[in-house]
Design a protein around this motif. Structure first.
Motif, short mmCIF file in Angstrom:
data_model
loop_
_atom_site.label_atom_id
_atom_site.label_comp_id
_atom_site.label_asym_id
_atom_site.label_seq_id
_atom_site.Cartn_x
_atom_site.Cartn_y
_atom_site.Cartn_z
N ARG A 189 6.86 11.96 23.58
CA ARG A 189 5.93 12.67 22.69
C ARG A 189 4.71 13.16 23.46
O ARG A 189 4.26 14.31 23.29
CB ARG A 189 5.50 11.76 21.54
CG ARG A 189 6.60 11.47 20.52
CD ARG A 189 6.03 10.79 19.30
NE ARG A 189 5.49 9.47 19.61
CZ ARG A 189 6.18 8.34 19.54
NH1 ARG A 189 7.47 8.36 19.20
NH2 ARG A 189 5.61 7.18 19.82
N ARG A 210 9.87 6.61 24.23
CA ARG A 210 9.65 7.56 23.14
C ARG A 210 8.19 8.02 23.10
O ARG A 210 7.91 9.19 22.83
CB ARG A 210 10.05 6.93 21.81
CG ARG A 210 11.54 6.67 21.68
CD ARG A 210 11.90 6.13 20.31
NE ARG A 210 13.31 5.78 20.23
CZ ARG A 210 14.29 6.65 20.00
NH1 ARG A 210 14.01 7.92 19.82
NH2 ARG A 210 15.55 6.24 19.96
N GLU A 211 7.29 7.12 23.38
CA GLU A 211 5.87 7.50 23.41
C GLU A 211 5.61 8.51 24.53
O GLU A 211 4.87 9.48 24.34
CB GLU A 211 5.01 6.25 23.59
CG GLU A 211 3.52 6.54 23.63
CD GLU A 211 2.69 5.28 23.77
OE1 GLU A 211 1.78 5.26 24.61
OE2 GLU A 211 2.97 4.32 23.03
N VAL A 267 13.68 12.65 25.11
CA VAL A 267 13.98 11.34 25.69
C VAL A 267 15.11 11.41 26.71
O VAL A 267 15.05 10.78 27.78
CB VAL A 267 14.34 10.34 24.56
CG1 VAL A 267 14.92 9.05 25.13
CG2 VAL A 267 13.12 10.04 23.71
#
Length: 330
Positions: A13, A9-10, A19
Motif C-alpha cells: 500500500r 501488505r502494508e 503484493v
C-alpha cells in the motif's frame, strides 16, 4: 503495536506496488519451504493430545533435559513475566522489542543494558534477557559469558532468559543442555530455521518446576493438534535438518559476499540474515523498496537487516537492486 518484519501488505500500500510483485527479505525466516506431511482429518476434529511425546522429541532435538511446547516463542515472551513478582529487569539491547515491552506491561522495572555495561549493572538486576544470536545485529554471545551471568543471577533467585530463535544453524552455541539449572530459561522457535512461522510453535527449555508453572499459566490446549503433528515430523527429520543447515549457511555467506560487493561491508550475520549499518540506511531502504525489494529498516540504529533470497532469479534481482540503490544520489 510494535513493528515487525513481514508486513508485506502494508509495504504494498505504501509504495503502490501489488503484493505479488515484491521480493520480501524483511524477516529472518528461512526461504526454503519445509516439507509438510499429510495430516489425517481426525487431527482437525479432536482436541490436541498432549501425550504424543512432542516434549521428549523436542528435548532430544535441542539437547535439553525438559521442553514445554508453546504457541510460538511469543506466547512465552508474554507469559513468563507473569510468573515473577515485580522485578528489576535488564534487556541487552538493541534487540527484539517485544521482550522489554512484555516485561514492562507486566509491571516490572525494565532498563536497557549495553553489553559493555553488564558487569556493572548485573548486581542491580533480578532478570537479564538476551537474544542469541541477536536480532537484528547477529551478535553471538559465548556460552561461558552467559553461564557466568546466570550463576550470579541464580545465586539470589534471579533469571537469565535467552531467546535462541536464530540458533538452529549453529546448535553448538546453544545453552539448551544447561537448562536443568534453576533460573536459566531458553526460548526456541520452529518459525525461523524450519520456515514454519505460520505454524506458531516454539519451546521453552527450563527446569521442570518452572515449566510446570508456565504450563499452568498458559492453560490447556496451548498448542494446536496440527501444529503438534507437524512439529513432531520436523523435529524427527534429521536428514532435512542437516541439509537445511548447509543450505542456510551457504546462502548467508553468499548474501554477505553480495552486500560487500555492493559496497556494504563491515556488517555481521547469522545463518538466517545479514546485518549492515550505514548513514544511508533509510535512503537505501527506500531505494530498494522502490524496486520491489523489501528489507527491514531500523532507523534508530541506521541499520538494515537482509533476509535470504531463495531462487536464482531472486538473487539476481537483489544484486541489481543493490547496485542501482548504491549508485543513486544520497
Amino acid at each position: 503495536m510494535l513493528e515487525h518484519g513481514g508486513r508485506l501488505r502494508e509495504a504494498a500500500r505504501r509504495f503502490n506496488r501489488p503484493v505479488e510483485q515484491w521480493l520480501d527479505l524483511s524477516t529472518g525466516i528461512s526461504p526454503f519451504a519445509w516439507p509438510i506431511p499429510a495430516l489425517p482429518q481426525s487431527i482437525w476434529q479432536r482436541l490436541p493430545e498432549t501425550d504424543d511425546n512432542l516434549s521428549g522429541v523436542a528435548g532430544d532435538y535441542y539437547g535439553a533435559p525438559a521442553a514445554l511446547p508453546v504457541a510460538g516463542s511469543q506466547a512465552a515472551i508474554q507469559a513468563l513475566p507473569l510468573l515473577r513478582a515485580p522485578s528489576r529487569v535488564g534487556v541487552l539491547e538493541p534487540t527484539y522489542a517485544e521482550h522489554a515491552d512484555a516485561w514492562r506491561r507486566a509491571g516490572h522495572a525494565v532498563r536497557s543494558v549495553q553489553l559493555d555495561d553488564v558487569a556493572d549493572v548485573l548486581p542491580q538486576l533480578d532478570v537479564l534477557l538476551a537474544v542469541n544470536p541477536n536480532n537484528p545485529t547477529a551478535q553471538l554471545l559465548t556460552t561461558e559469558q552467559l553461564l557466568k551471568w546466570h550463576a550470579e543471577l541464580a545465586s539470589r533467585g534471579g533469571w537469565l532468559l535467552v531467546d535462541e530463535a536464530f540458533m538452529d544453524v549453529t546448535p553448538e552455541h546453544s545453552l539448551a543442555s544447561f537448562t536443568d539449572r534453576e533460573g536459566l530459561i531458553v526460548l526456541r522457535s520452529l518459525g525461523k530455521f524450519f520456515g514454519l512461522a505460520g505454524l506458531r510453535l516454539g519451546f521453552v527449555l527450563a527446569a521442570p518446576a518452572l515449566l510446570g508453572q508456565l504450563e499452568k499459566a498458559l492453560g490447556p490446549w496451548a498448542v494446536s493438534g496440527p501444529a503438534r503433528a507437524v512439529g513432531l515430523a520436523a523435529l524427527l527429520d534429521a536428514s532435512t535438518q542437516q541439509l537445511w543447515r548447509y543450505r542456510l549457511k551457504t546462502a548467508s555467506e553468499r548474501l554477505d559476499a553480495l552486500l560487500i560487493q555492493a559496497g556494504l561491508s563491515g556488517g555481521a550475520g547469522c545463518g538466517l540474515f545479514q546485518w549492515r549499518e550505514s548513514e544511508r540506511a533509510e535512503r537505501l531502504y527506500l531505494n530498494l523498496a522502490g524496486q520491489g525489494v523489501l528489507v527491514r529498516l531500523f532507523p534508530a540504529l541506521n541499520g538494515l537487516r537482509f533476509g535470504l533470497p531463495h531462487h536464482q532469479r531472486d538473487w539476481e534481482r537483489v544484486e541489481q537492486a543493490l547496485n542501482t540503490s548504491m549508485r543513486a544520489p544520497q
